[in-house]
Write an enzyme that holds these catalytic residues in place. Structure first.
Site, PDB file in Angstrom:
ATOM      1  N   SER A 150      51.193  19.988  58.220  1.00  0.00           N
ATOM      2  CA  SER A 150      50.953  20.953  59.059  1.00  0.00           C
ATOM      3  C   SER A 150      49.944  20.719  60.174  1.00  0.00           C
ATOM      4  O   SER A 150      49.387  19.539  60.277  1.00  0.00           O
ATOM      5  CB  SER A 150      50.114  21.993  58.519  1.00  0.00           C
ATOM      6  OG  SER A 150      49.296  22.946  59.217  1.00  0.00           O
ATOM      7  N   TYR A 163      42.850  24.127  53.050  1.00  0.00           N
ATOM      8  CA  TYR A 163      44.253  23.925  53.395  1.00  0.00           C
ATOM      9  C   TYR A 163      44.595  22.673  54.389  1.00  0.00           C
ATOM     10  O   TYR A 163      45.308  21.784  54.307  1.00  0.00           O
ATOM     11  CB  TYR A 163      44.786  25.256  54.034  1.00  0.00           C
ATOM     12  CG  TYR A 163      46.190  25.305  54.594  1.00  0.00           C
ATOM     13  CD1 TYR A 163      47.138  25.140  53.763  1.00  0.00           C
ATOM     14  CD2 TYR A 163      46.518  24.944  56.044  1.00  0.00           C
ATOM     15  CE1 TYR A 163      48.582  25.177  54.284  1.00  0.00           C
ATOM     16  CE2 TYR A 163      47.709  24.850  56.525  1.00  0.00           C
ATOM     17  CZ  TYR A 163      48.846  25.095  55.554  1.00  0.00           C
ATOM     18  OH  TYR A 163      50.194  24.996  55.858  1.00  0.00           O
TER      19      TYR A 163
END
Length: 257
Positions: A150, A163
């Site tokens: 990501s 995350y």
């Protein structure tokens, strides 16, 4: 990505496993690979109906596949899951590590349990699935792996600390495994999407999403199909001199190098 960009024979007779393939980016990857000739295993943890819908769509376009359940953070379940794929479709040659979870939370909300869960699924899960298929790839001297990282793994994320750390770890894992196996004709790359229109954004305020879009040079969200097209490229022979790389798909909001 239009149908004109599909390469129907690109992955003919190849076996692909897409973890988290029941919806969103995972489903788009499953459909793209099936359209390009792969036999696709759709992995899911709990969304059986969604996974079966992905398989139905694969079969509708004339593809071959199966659904297989398993928690990627559990080594025994990973072993059983991939054993079923090998028995029904054959040994995995194309792997897309897409399973992941996302928590949008401040540092005051982040707990040890949340931290461990994020790393167990996103990072350890990538390790466990990769380690289960790598021996077959080494034996055959062929393997193609794409890890779904990501943009959060490349930029500070104060509202998604765990995350971001898990996705940064996936980038490092990609680089190290790519280097370790390059001489064995196993290529490992990563894709780092920015804002993509999927259900993972459901718990983010609409106003926050609008601010991100405004800050994006191409002012919109990306689509799962655009991510799948990049994944397909990295799995294909067209990227045969590319390994250990992380390609950013963010509309220009994050750029490398």
């Amino acid at each position: 990505m239009s149908e004109a960009n599909i390469h129907p024979q690109r992955f003919q007779n190849r076996v692909a496993l897409v973890t988290g393939g029941s919806r969103g980016i995972g489903r788009a990857c499953c459909l793209r690979l099936a359209k390009e000739g792969a036999r696709v295993a759709v992995s899911y943890r709990s969304g059986q109906k969604d996974a079966e819908e992905t398989l139905r769509q694969i079969q509708t376009i004339g593809g071959t596949g199966m659904v297989v359940q398993g928690d990627v953070s559990d080594s025994e379940q990973v072993d059983q899951m991939i054993g079923k794929v090998e028995a029904q479709l054959g040994e995995v040659e194309l792997l897309v590590n897409n399973s992941g979870i996302f928590h949008y939370e401040s540092h005051t909300e982040l707990t040890e349990d949340s931290w461990r869960q994020m790393l167990d699924v996103n990072l350890t899960g990538t390790f466990l699935v990769t380690w289960r298929v790598k021996e077959g790839m080494l034996k055959r001297q062929f393997g193609r792996i794409v890890n779904l990282s990501s943009l959060s793994g490349l930029q500070p994320r104060p509202m998604a600390i765990a995350y971001a750390v898990s996705k940064a770890g996936m980038i490092s894992f990609t680089q190290s495994t790519a280097t370790a196996w390059a001489g064995d004709n196993i290529r490992v790359n990563a894709v780092a999407p920015g804002l993509i229109e999927t259900e993972i954004l459901s718990n983010i305020d609409k106003s926050d999403l609008e601010k991100i879009i405004e800050a994006t040079p191409i002012p919109r969200m990306g689509t799962p199909e655009e991510v799948a097209a990049m994944v397909s490229f990295l799995l294909s022979d067209e990227s045969d001199f590319t390994t250990g790389q992380t390609l950013v798909l963010s509309g220009g909001r994050g750029m490398l190098p």
